[in-house]
Scaffold this motif. Structure first.
Motif, PDB file in Angstrom:
ATOM      1  N   MET A 150      49.603  11.815   0.599  1.00 43.90           N
ATOM      2  CA  MET A 150      49.586  10.501  -0.048  1.00 43.90           C
ATOM      3  C   MET A 150      50.893  10.183  -0.771  1.00 43.90           C
ATOM      4  O   MET A 150      51.040   9.107  -1.336  1.00 43.90           O
ATOM      5  N   PHE A 151      51.843  11.131  -0.786  1.00 47.63           N
ATOM      6  CA  PHE A 151      53.086  10.876  -1.523  1.00 47.63           C
ATOM      7  C   PHE A 151      53.868   9.716  -0.921  1.00 47.63           C
ATOM      8  O   PHE A 151      54.499   8.944  -1.644  1.00 47.63           O
ATOM      9  N   GLY A 152      53.845   9.585   0.408  1.00 52.01           N
ATOM     10  CA  GLY A 152      54.544   8.475   1.039  1.00 52.01           C
ATOM     11  C   GLY A 152      53.969   7.138   0.625  1.00 52.01           C
ATOM     12  O   GLY A 152      54.711   6.186   0.336  1.00 52.01           O
ATOM     13  N   GLU A 153      52.631   7.054   0.586  1.00 48.44           N
ATOM     14  CA  GLU A 153      52.011   5.802   0.163  1.00 48.44           C
ATOM     15  C   GLU A 153      52.260   5.539  -1.316  1.00 48.44           C
ATOM     16  O   GLU A 153      52.458   4.380  -1.733  1.00 48.44           O
ATOM     17  N   MET A 154      52.267   6.583  -2.121  1.00 48.72           N
ATOM     18  CA  MET A 154      52.569   6.396  -3.542  1.00 48.72           C
ATOM     19  C   MET A 154      53.960   5.817  -3.731  1.00 48.72           C
ATOM     20  O   MET A 154      54.166   4.909  -4.554  1.00 48.72           O
ATOM     21  N   ALA A 155      54.917   6.336  -2.975  1.00 44.75           N
ATOM     22  CA  ALA A 155      56.277   5.799  -3.064  1.00 44.75           C
ATOM     23  C   ALA A 155      56.320   4.346  -2.621  1.00 44.75           C
ATOM     24  O   ALA A 155      56.985   3.503  -3.254  1.00 44.75           O
ATOM     25  N   ALA A 156      55.622   4.029  -1.535  1.00 47.76           N
ATOM     26  CA  ALA A 156      55.625   2.648  -1.043  1.00 47.76           C
ATOM     27  C   ALA A 156      55.001   1.694  -2.059  1.00 47.76           C
ATOM     28  O   ALA A 156      55.531   0.600  -2.293  1.00 47.76           O
ATOM     29  N   TYR A 157      53.901   2.099  -2.677  1.00 49.78           N
ATOM     30  CA  TYR A 157      53.231   1.213  -3.635  1.00 49.78           C
ATOM     31  C   TYR A 157      54.040   1.078  -4.921  1.00 49.78           C
ATOM     32  O   TYR A 157      54.070   0.005  -5.542  1.00 49.78           O
TER      33      TYR A 157
ATOM     34  N   LEU B 157      64.090  -1.254   1.118  1.00 50.29           N
ATOM     35  CA  LEU B 157      63.018  -1.998   1.780  1.00 50.29           C
ATOM     36  C   LEU B 157      63.117  -1.835   3.290  1.00 50.29           C
ATOM     37  O   LEU B 157      62.101  -1.598   3.972  1.00 50.29           O
ATOM     38  N   GLY B 158      64.319  -1.944   3.831  1.00 52.03           N
ATOM     39  CA  GLY B 158      64.495  -1.767   5.265  1.00 52.03           C
ATOM     40  C   GLY B 158      64.107  -0.372   5.730  1.00 52.03           C
ATOM     41  O   GLY B 158      63.485  -0.200   6.783  1.00 52.03           O
ATOM     42  N   LEU B 159      64.449   0.656   4.935  1.00 45.03           N
ATOM     43  CA  LEU B 159      64.097   2.024   5.308  1.00 45.03           C
ATOM     44  C   LEU B 159      62.592   2.254   5.261  1.00 45.03           C
ATOM     45  O   LEU B 159      62.033   2.952   6.124  1.00 45.03           O
ATOM     46  N   LEU B 160      61.913   1.682   4.281  1.00 44.46           N
ATOM     47  CA  LEU B 160      60.463   1.840   4.203  1.00 44.46           C
ATOM     48  C   LEU B 160      59.768   1.138   5.371  1.00 44.46           C
ATOM     49  O   LEU B 160      58.777   1.650   5.917  1.00 44.46           O
ATOM     50  N   VAL B 161      60.269  -0.023   5.776  1.00 43.94           N
ATOM     51  CA  VAL B 161      59.710  -0.711   6.939  1.00 43.94           C
ATOM     52  C   VAL B 161      59.947   0.118   8.199  1.00 43.94           C
ATOM     53  O   VAL B 161      59.048   0.270   9.043  1.00 43.94           O
ATOM     54  N   LEU B 162      61.144   0.674   8.341  1.00 42.23           N
ATOM     55  CA  LEU B 162      61.438   1.518   9.493  1.00 42.23           C
ATOM     56  C   LEU B 162      60.558   2.753   9.500  1.00 42.23           C
ATOM     57  O   LEU B 162      60.065   3.173  10.558  1.00 42.23           O
ATOM     58  N   ARG B 163      60.346   3.350   8.348  1.00 40.88           N
ATOM     59  CA  ARG B 163      59.464   4.518   8.263  1.00 40.88           C
ATOM     60  C   ARG B 163      58.051   4.176   8.685  1.00 40.88           C
ATOM     61  O   ARG B 163      57.389   4.948   9.385  1.00 40.88           O
ATOM     62  N   TYR B 164      57.562   2.995   8.301  1.00 39.76           N
ATOM     63  CA  TYR B 164      56.214   2.569   8.694  1.00 39.76           C
ATOM     64  C   TYR B 164      56.112   2.425  10.209  1.00 39.76           C
ATOM     65  O   TYR B 164      55.126   2.841  10.824  1.00 39.76           O
ATOM     66  N   ARG B 165      57.151   1.880  10.822  1.00 39.63           N
ATOM     67  CA  ARG B 165      57.138   1.715  12.276  1.00 39.63           C
ATOM     68  C   ARG B 165      57.173   3.072  12.976  1.00 39.63           C
ATOM     69  O   ARG B 165      56.517   3.263  14.013  1.00 39.63           O
ATOM     70  N   LEU B 166      57.913   4.028  12.425  1.00 39.39           N
ATOM     71  CA  LEU B 166      57.955   5.355  13.021  1.00 39.39           C
ATOM     72  C   LEU B 166      56.610   6.062  12.908  1.00 39.39           C
ATOM     73  O   LEU B 166      56.191   6.771  13.831  1.00 39.39           O
ATOM     74  N   VAL B 167      55.938   5.879  11.785  1.00 39.36           N
ATOM     75  CA  VAL B 167      54.606   6.476  11.637  1.00 39.36           C
ATOM     76  C   VAL B 167      53.629   5.858  12.625  1.00 39.36           C
ATOM     77  O   VAL B 167      52.790   6.552  13.217  1.00 39.36           O
ATOM     78  N   ARG B 168      53.735   4.572  12.829  1.00 39.49           N
ATOM     79  CA  ARG B 168      52.871   3.909  13.818  1.00 39.49           C
ATOM     80  C   ARG B 168      53.148   4.441  15.223  1.00 39.49           C
ATOM     81  O   ARG B 168      52.214   4.569  16.038  1.00 39.49           O
ATOM     82  N   ARG B 169      54.402   4.785  15.512  1.00 41.40           N
ATOM     83  CA  ARG B 169      54.758   5.255  16.847  1.00 41.40           C
ATOM     84  C   ARG B 169      54.336   6.715  17.062  1.00 41.40           C
ATOM     85  O   ARG B 169      53.753   7.049  18.095  1.00 41.40           O
ATOM     86  N   HIS B 170      54.633   7.575  16.085  1.00 37.85           N
ATOM     87  CA  HIS B 170      54.407   9.008  16.283  1.00 37.85           C
ATOM     88  C   HIS B 170      53.080   9.490  15.715  1.00 37.85           C
ATOM     89  O   HIS B 170      52.645  10.592  16.057  1.00 37.85           O
ATOM     90  N   GLY B 171      52.441   8.702  14.847  1.00 35.58           N
ATOM     91  CA  GLY B 171      51.188   9.133  14.250  1.00 35.58           C
ATOM     92  C   GLY B 171      51.428  10.097  13.091  1.00 35.58           C
ATOM     93  O   GLY B 171      52.550  10.509  12.803  1.00 35.58           O
ATOM     94  N   HIS B 172      50.324  10.472  12.440  1.00 35.54           N
ATOM     95  CA  HIS B 172      50.397  11.380  11.300  1.00 35.54           C
ATOM     96  C   HIS B 172      50.288  12.821  11.777  1.00 35.54           C
ATOM     97  O   HIS B 172      49.606  13.126  12.757  1.00 35.54           O
ATOM     98  N   THR B 173      50.959  13.712  11.082  1.00 40.20           N
ATOM     99  CA  THR B 173      50.839  15.141  11.369  1.00 40.20           C
ATOM    100  C   THR B 173      49.550  15.676  10.753  1.00 40.20           C
ATOM    101  O   THR B 173      48.948  15.055   9.873  1.00 40.20           O
ATOM    102  N   ARG B 174      49.138  16.857  11.211  1.00 35.96           N
ATOM    103  CA  ARG B 174      47.913  17.482  10.707  1.00 35.96           C
ATOM    104  C   ARG B 174      48.076  18.986  10.806  1.00 35.96           C
ATOM    105  O   ARG B 174      48.931  19.494  11.523  1.00 35.96           O
TER     106      ARG B 174
END
Length: 431
Positions: free
Chosen positions: A1-8, A178-195
């Protein structure tokens, strides 16, 4: 959740920053304060400082928004740093997520730069100390340092350009993040979350995820509002307007810049002469060379590990830190290096409170920042290898339960439990 915390936290920063921009005047022009705060009335100051006082005392909700903005910046840097640690120790930086790692490293550097430029903008006595440090670092750069200082400050320190220049840099850094966070969101959408395991679900229901994300955003806003309302931070009216040649007692940088302050404090006073010109290594090395090398190695680590291990495969599963002893040991060594520099920033406070010699303490930190990471690496590596050996033993012989039972032939055996299972199996330990 650290990524979402940073985004929020970044969302809160943008919203509060937009509000503050409406009332802040990034000008170093002189004025006489005639506002609500009586102790500074009729005192000469810059328009930047006067507008910040006006924002704090005369704009409804202005002080609350200022403090929320400041706390959000601190939490944003912390969330980015924790996200980087999580990515490193679990191996989430490997292909195909190398770009994601670079984004977070860049965000850490930009967030530190945004924090420094943001704290200087009020032009109070505390931020003036940061201005003096910035000028010293710029002047330590060989050949071009004096020209850069002239361009930044517009003349003799503090000049008349530095606040407008840093204000523009602060806005530009915000757009880049802001641009980097948007790019990061697109990369997560492309590659999915790790587990961690194939047994874990790849994803969860979209409605559940939206609900949990909304709850986290509300919690983040609530905590920031409580901090902004109840915990005072950066009370610029107590510091007064910036006056060159003076410094506020007990002035320290933000926690995320403590390592830089510590490096400056323990660096020997080396100033050799090169071609007839003094070279201020006492400032250049700790302020530019050490951070530059550190962040360069941090950004390049995925490529370095891939080259030494020959692992070019795609990875969706995370590693446990104990399973990669060398990587984990390198990470702990880096944390130790950063932490010792961070502690060195308080060498005067440590010496005062514990009645220690400041010179002896400075010498200790000079040795510790070199020897400490190597010691941390060795200890961590041995711990990880020991945990791996223990797990191999448990897989081969089972987990000891401390229960002994007698066999029909008169012998005894210990009841052991298979790793990850609840049922018991016998492992003969004959008496």
């Amino acid at each position: 959740m650290f990524g979402e915390m940073a985004a929020y936290a970044f969302v809160v920063l943008v919203l509060t920053g937009t509000f503050l921009t409406c009332f802040y005047d990034p000008s170093m022009g002189r004025t006489v304060y005639q506002g609500t705060y009586a102790p500074l009335r009729d005192v000469g100051m810059s328009q930047a400082y006067a507008s910040t006082l006006h924002l704090s005392f005369d704009v409804r909700g202005g002080l609350l928004v200022r403090q929320i903005h400041h706390w959000a910046a601190l939490i944003f840097v912390a969330a980015v740093l924790l996200q980087l640690l999580r990515l490193f120790f679990t191996g989430a930086f490997r292909r195909p997520r190398g770009a994601n790692w670079l984004i977070w490293v860049t965000l850490l550097v930009l967030s530190m730069a945004a924090g420094v430029t943001g704290t200087v903008l009020p032009d109070d006595q505390l931020s003036g100390g940061s201005l003096g440090l910035i000028q010293g670092i710029v002047l330590s750069i060989p050949v071009v340092g004096s020209y850069l200082s002239l361009w930044l400050f517009g003349g003799d320190f503090p000049g008349d350009r530095i606040i407008p220049n840093l204000y523009g840099a602060h806005l530009l850094i915000t757009v880049l993040m802001l641009g980097l966070l948007v790019l990061r969101y697109r990369l997560v959408r492309r590659h999915g979350h790790t587990r961690f395991s194939d047994r874990h679900p790849v994803g969860i229901d979209r409605r559940v995820r939206l609900a949990s994300s909304g709850a986290l955003f509300c919690a983040m806003c609530t905590i920031l509002a409580l901090l902004g309302q109840a915990v005072q931070v950066n009370p610029i009216w107590l510091y007064g307007p910036f006056e060159p040649g003076a410094i506020t007692s007990g002035a320290v940088p933000g926690w995320y810049m403590g390592f830089l302050d510590g490096a400056l404090r323990i660096m020997p006073n080396w100033e050799p002469t090169v071609f007839g010109h003094p070279l201020s290594l006492a400032v250049l090395v700790p302020a530019l060379v050490v951070p530059g090398c550190f962040f360069t190695l941090l950004a390049a680590y995925p490529a370095i590990e891939r080259r030494f291990t020959g692992d070019g495969q795609l990875h969706d599963l995370l590693d446990r830190p104990r399973d990669h002893a060398n990587r984990t040991a390198i990470g702990v060594a880096g944390i130790t290096f950063y932490g010792l520099l961070w502690a060195a920033a308080a060498n005067d406070q440590i010496a005062t409170h514990f009645d220690l010699s400041l010179n002896a303490l400075t010498l200790f930190f000079r040795v510790a920042v070199i020897a400490g990471p190597f010691l941390a690496f060795a200890v961590t590596q041995r711990l990880c290898l020991g945990l791996q050996q223990q797990e191999r033993h448990e897989r081969e012989h089972g987990i000891e339960t401390g229960l002994i039972r007698q066999l029909p032939n008169g012998g005894f055996e210990e009841i052991t439990r298979s790793p990850g299972r609840d049922e018991s199996a016998g492992s003969a330990i004959r008496a």
